[in-house]
Design a protein around this motif. Structure first.
Motif: not given
Lengths: 291, 101
Positions: A9, A13, A16-17, A20, A41, A44, A50-51
């Motif tokens: 990723y 990303w 941030r994630y 989690e 994922g 994608r 991410l905006a």
């Protein structure tokens, strides 16, 4: 495996994630469907950043992406050079074969020059930062790529000296060990040349003008890679159509495959890497406009 | 949004309160029979967060919960109402067709 896929990723990303998602993976039983979903994922996430991702982060991703593609491309280019090293005669007899071979070399020189041009402003900014902060860690990161390349050149030099000392026809155990050492040094230096700039770019906030010089130069690198890929494709077509005997000659490690298959494999890798480099460069240039 | 759209399923799951990733997947599986993979789930969470429809709840835990925002609740209500209309019309027409036969 799934933890490794998380590394695919984008950096923003994962920042941030990532935690989690790791917790979710730890809670869920492993399955093939979940693993494939994670891989999908990741693709994608690269296609739709991410905006909220900082423009500077996108520019950094572009540098790291194009550099990674270029380094991997160099391995394929070395394979092409090795495969075609004795084809001078064919190149002289077949104008298109000779021309495409020359185009590959010219584009490779352009790509190399553009890469140095792209690296220069980023390197100068990093040196200034290292001097300002007196950071030993940063100085080490700057020193890693040239040291890795020096180690590769030294190992290649040792192999050449060994071969020139009358061991060309009977390589021997030492020769094979040196050959393996060269392979390891090539992989290690390629990895070091990618990881070190990536770590530097995460630590140092690059000035806007550095990216303004660097990103267009990386665009030239990506275009040169695409040109090399097209020329290699044309070269392969010529080999198949007009030099079938040359194409059928044994090639590759252990002479297990023929020249045509060898170039086709290299071409497939080149197509993938040049496409990835072009996408990455385009995103970087778009991000630069908004920096 | 389709009824099995991951974003709609996540919004529906959060309609009764904040949940973290694993709780959302379990809830969605229970209410819709759909297994959301980790990539799909976090893709949906990222999109919804960007659009301001959900927000992360501050947590010390790695398992960060999410909850609906006001506009998220409003968007969910609109979607479900629109789908409810389609469902009602579809069922009514099926009943009429059966009666005519």
């Amino acid at each position: 495996m799934r933890k490794l896929l998380l590394a695919l990723y984008p950096f923003a990303w994962r920042e941030r994630y990532g935690e989690e998602m790791s917790a979710l993976l730890a809670d869920s039983p492993p399955s093939l469907a979940a693993t494939l979903d994670l891989a999908r994922g990741a693709v994608r996430a690269h296609l739709h950043p991410l905006a909220g991702t900082q423009r500077a982060e996108r520019a950094r991703s572009c540098v790291v992406g194009v550099l990674g593609c270029f380094i991997a491309f160099c391995f394929l280019g070395a394979g092409f050079a090795k495969t075609t090293e004795n084809f001078d005669y064919a190149g002289h007899r077949h104008p298109v074969l000779g021309a495409t071979h020359n185009v590959v070399w010219v584009a490779a020189l352009v790509a190399g020059g553009a890469l140095l041009l792209a690296a220069a402003p980023l390197l100068l900014a990093t040196l200034a930062e290292a001097r300002r902060t007196r950071s030993v860690a940063l100085a080490k990161l700057i020193a890693i790529p040239p040291l890795a390349v020096a180690a590769l050149i030294a190992s290649l030099g040792l192999l050449v000296i060994w071969l020139d000392a009358g061991h060309r026809h009977h390589v021997g155990v030492v020769g094979w060990l040196l050959f393996v050492l060269c392979q390891l040094a090539a992989i290690g230096s390629g990895y070091a040349c990618w990881v070190s700039p990536r770590a530097i770019l995460r630590r140092v906030e690059m000035p806007r003008h550095a990216y303004e010089l660097s990103l267009p130069a990386l665009g030239v690198v990506a275009i040169s890679m695409a040109v090399i890929t097209l020329a290699t494709g044309l070269y392969l077509i010529c080999v198949v159509l007009d030099a079938s005997r040359l194409g059928a000659s044994a090639n590759g490690p252990g002479q297990l495959i023929d020249v045509t298959t060898s170039i086709a494999i290299l071409l497939a890798g080149m197509v993938f890497l040049s496409a990835a480099a072009l996408v990455s460069a385009r995103r970087g240039l778009l991000a630069m406009r908004a920096l | 949004m389709r009824s099995n759209d991951p974003s709609l399923l996540v919004l529906t799951s959060l309609a009764d309160g904040a949940k973290h990733g694993y709780a959302i997947t379990q809830d969605v599986k229970a209410i819709a029979g759909v297994t959301l993979g980790p990539g799909t789930l976090y893709g949906a969470l990222a999109r919804l967060e960007e659009r301001g429809l959900i927000e992360a709840v501050v947590s010390e835990n790695r398992r960060r919960p999410y909850r609906l925002t006001g506009s998220g609740a409003e968007a969910l209500r609109e979607q479900l109402t629109a789908q409810e209309r389609v469902v009602a019309v579809g069922l009514r027409r099926l009943s009429s067709a059966r009666a005519a036969a």
